[in-house]
Design a protein around this motif. Structure first.
Motif, mmCIF file in Angstrom:
data_model
loop_
_atom_site.group_PDB
_atom_site.id
_atom_site.type_symbol
_atom_site.label_atom_id
_atom_site.label_comp_id
_atom_site.label_asym_id
_atom_site.label_seq_id
_atom_site.Cartn_x
_atom_site.Cartn_y
_atom_site.Cartn_z
ATOM 1 N N ARG A 1 -75.176 79.665 -70.091
ATOM 2 C CA ARG A 1 -74.208 78.895 -70.870
ATOM 3 C C ARG A 1 -73.026 79.711 -71.369
ATOM 4 O O ARG A 1 -71.914 79.194 -71.504
ATOM 5 N N PHE A 2 -73.235 81.008 -71.642
ATOM 6 C CA PHE A 2 -72.199 81.699 -72.408
ATOM 7 C C PHE A 2 -70.918 81.927 -71.623
ATOM 8 O O PHE A 2 -69.845 82.009 -72.204
ATOM 9 N N ASN A 3 -71.003 81.992 -70.305
ATOM 10 C CA ASN A 3 -69.787 82.171 -69.521
ATOM 11 C C ASN A 3 -68.984 80.890 -69.381
ATOM 12 O O ASN A 3 -67.800 80.919 -69.071
ATOM 13 N N ASN A 4 -69.650 79.747 -69.572
ATOM 14 C CA ASN A 4 -68.962 78.469 -69.472
ATOM 15 C C ASN A 4 -68.478 77.947 -70.816
ATOM 16 O O ASN A 4 -67.740 76.957 -70.870
ATOM 17 N N ALA A 5 -68.903 78.602 -71.893
ATOM 18 C CA ALA A 5 -68.508 78.142 -73.223
ATOM 19 C C ALA A 5 -67.023 78.420 -73.456
ATOM 20 O O ALA A 5 -66.502 79.468 -73.073
ATOM 21 N N ALA A 6 -66.355 77.472 -74.078
ATOM 22 C CA ALA A 6 -64.930 77.652 -74.385
ATOM 23 C C ALA A 6 -64.786 78.665 -75.514
ATOM 24 O O ALA A 6 -65.352 78.482 -76.598
ATOM 25 N N PRO A 7 -64.055 79.759 -75.290
ATOM 26 C CA PRO A 7 -63.905 80.769 -76.348
ATOM 27 C C PRO A 7 -63.026 80.276 -77.485
ATOM 28 O O PRO A 7 -62.112 79.466 -77.276
ATOM 29 N N GLU A 8 -63.324 80.764 -78.675
ATOM 30 C CA GLU A 8 -62.473 80.460 -79.823
ATOM 31 C C GLU A 8 -61.120 81.139 -79.628
ATOM 32 O O GLU A 8 -61.021 82.206 -79.023
ATOM 33 N N GLN A 9 -60.110 80.523 -80.133
ATOM 34 C CA GLN A 9 -58.757 81.042 -79.958
ATOM 35 C C GLN A 9 -58.629 82.444 -80.540
ATOM 36 O O GLN A 9 -59.048 82.707 -81.665
ATOM 37 N N GLY A 10 -58.077 83.350 -79.750
ATOM 38 C CA GLY A 10 -57.846 84.709 -80.206
ATOM 39 C C GLY A 10 -59.037 85.631 -80.082
ATOM 40 O O GLY A 10 -58.942 86.806 -80.452
ATOM 41 N N LEU A 11 -60.163 85.134 -79.554
ATOM 42 C CA LEU A 11 -61.359 85.969 -79.418
ATOM 43 C C LEU A 11 -61.711 86.151 -77.950
ATOM 44 O O LEU A 11 -61.500 85.256 -77.127
ATOM 45 N N ASP A 12 -62.253 87.326 -77.621
ATOM 46 C CA ASP A 12 -62.810 87.543 -76.303
ATOM 47 C C ASP A 12 -63.930 86.529 -76.068
ATOM 48 O O ASP A 12 -64.665 86.149 -76.993
ATOM 49 N N ALA A 13 -64.086 86.086 -74.827
ATOM 50 C CA ALA A 13 -65.070 85.059 -74.509
ATOM 51 C C ALA A 13 -66.488 85.486 -74.884
ATOM 52 O O ALA A 13 -67.263 84.691 -75.433
ATOM 53 N N THR A 14 -66.842 86.738 -74.590
ATOM 54 C CA THR A 14 -68.177 87.214 -74.926
ATOM 55 C C THR A 14 -68.387 87.248 -76.438
ATOM 56 O O THR A 14 -69.403 86.782 -76.953
ATOM 57 N N VAL A 15 -67.429 87.799 -77.149
ATOM 58 C CA VAL A 15 -67.538 87.889 -78.608
ATOM 59 C C VAL A 15 -67.665 86.499 -79.213
ATOM 60 O O VAL A 15 -68.481 86.262 -80.123
#
Length: 395
Positions: A196-210
């Protein structure tokens, strides 16, 4: 055997262009690549599709972007040594579905074989072998003074983790996969974190993993329980980039690729926010994977330069945590053997085996029928022991 999975939800390759590299492929290979399922992970690809893709991960137009890593201006010579005759080698290569095998002892190539229409000039993907490269960059950042201590909290370097379960986690605990943060690494489970974590939409201004990792709850106190977690290796990559103020691929080029004398260009796939996927996806020539083993045997020295602290590999490649397998353990993103050897390992048969006692390195690429199940993993372990025995017998 526990699953060691790629920390990337690989998107199927829908090849829209017919120019350049893609156009140079034979019709059958182009068909295999074009037929890869859309929005699916690597485990859903057929064996022939993986044969075609594992040598081309950085060249599939819609799979992922990649940063390039230039070859060393001073490649480390790998002269040919006394040929090593391994009984049953052809059958072993076939059963492993091996693409490349390079055995180096005392700095000389004693055996080199290729199959699956792969060769010495090609790049094969690493999967989790990249984890051991990423951990080495932590050592380089400590040597450079960019990271103060392994006992530092990770949130000191990754501000986006502040206020999360990682507030109390040290860099050492990330390296040894003992953060205690809850994580599901079952890649065949569509509800698992690794899926799931690679498909999750990242919060604005944050790295996708973080963005994903900072929302995870705690399962155990930090440092107490070893639990394999690809997402945390991705966090280590973010941490190194934040500490050094450099892209991970650039830092790898400066601290490993050039000093270790890598001969060929490499690439590193990027996540959706443009950061290298530190737990996976380093594409390189098999001989350069072998040179990484020689870099470890040289204790991270290049000429008169000490790239990592003098005691770095003494810590990194020795058992820090019990992984539940007799005679085995886990160091700083390295799999350790109680007899003194160490290995970087990735799913589908990627590996670098290093035996300091025999000055031996075995680099291998493959496309196993299954990610890490079936007879291939045990057969590879037996092959390592066979090579060690042949050397002990004076071969």
């Amino acid at each position: 055997m526990r699953k060691r999975t790629i920390g990337l939800a690989l998107v199927g390759a829908v090849l829209l262009a017919a120019g350049g590299w893609y156009a140079s492929l034979d019709k059958e290979t182009r068909g295999l690549l074009a037929a890869m399922p859309t929005d699916a992970d690597v485990l859903s690809w057929s064996v022939p599709q993986r044969d075609a893709a594992f040598r081309a991960m950085d060249r599939l137009p819609v799979l992922a972007k990649a940063n390039r890593i230039s070859p060393s201006p001073h490649p480390l010579p790998l002269p040919v040594g006394k040929p090593l005759v391994v009984p049953g080698l052809d059958q072993y290569m076939a059963n492993q579905r091996a693409a490349g095998l390079v055995i180096v002892q005392d700095g000389r190539i004693r055996l080199e074989r290729y199959a699956l229409d792969f060769d010495a000039k090609g790049r094969w993907t690493s999967f989790s072998v990249a984890k051991s490269f990423t951990s080495t960059l932590v050592g380089a950042a400590i040597q450079d003074g960019a990271i103060h201590s392994l006992e530092d909290k990770v949130s000191r370097y990754v501000p986006g983790l502040r206020g999360s379960a990682y507030d109390d986690v040290t860099i050492r605990q990330l390296l040894t996969m003992s953060s205690g943060v809850r994580w599901n690494e079952d890649y065949e489970d569509p509800k698992s974190d690794v899926a799931r974590f690679n498909n999750a939409a990242p919060e604005q201004g944050l790295d996708a993993t973080v963005s994903y990792m900072r929302k995870l709850p705690r399962a155990h106190p930090p440092g107490e329980v070893w639990h394999y977690n690809t997402g945390e290796t991705n966090l280590i990559g973010v941490l190194v980039s934040e500490a050094t103020h450099k892209p991970l691929s650039r830092y790898l080029e400066e601290k490993v690729w050039h000093p270790a004398g890598m001969e060929a260009e490499a690439t590193w796939l990027l996540d959706k926010t443009g950061h290298e996927i530190a737990g996976c996806c380093l594409q390189a020539a098999t001989r350069d994977f072998a040179r990484m083993g020689l870099f470890v045997l040289a204790n991270g020295r290049s000429g008169d330069r000490q790239i990592v602290p003098p005691d770095w590999f003494a810590q990194a490649t020795h058992k820090q945590k019990d992984d539940g397998e007799p005679g085995r353990g886990y160091g700083f993103q390295w799999w350790t053997y109680d007899e003194g050897s160490v290995a970087a390992q990735g799913i589908f048969g990627q590996g670098i085996f290093i035996d300091p006692k025999r000055r031996l390195v075995i680099a291998s690429n493959a496309n196993w029928p299954r990610a890490d199940l079936g007879p291939q993993p045990a057969a590879r372990e037996a092959f390592y022991k066979q090579v060690q025995a042949l050397i002990d017998a004076g071969q």
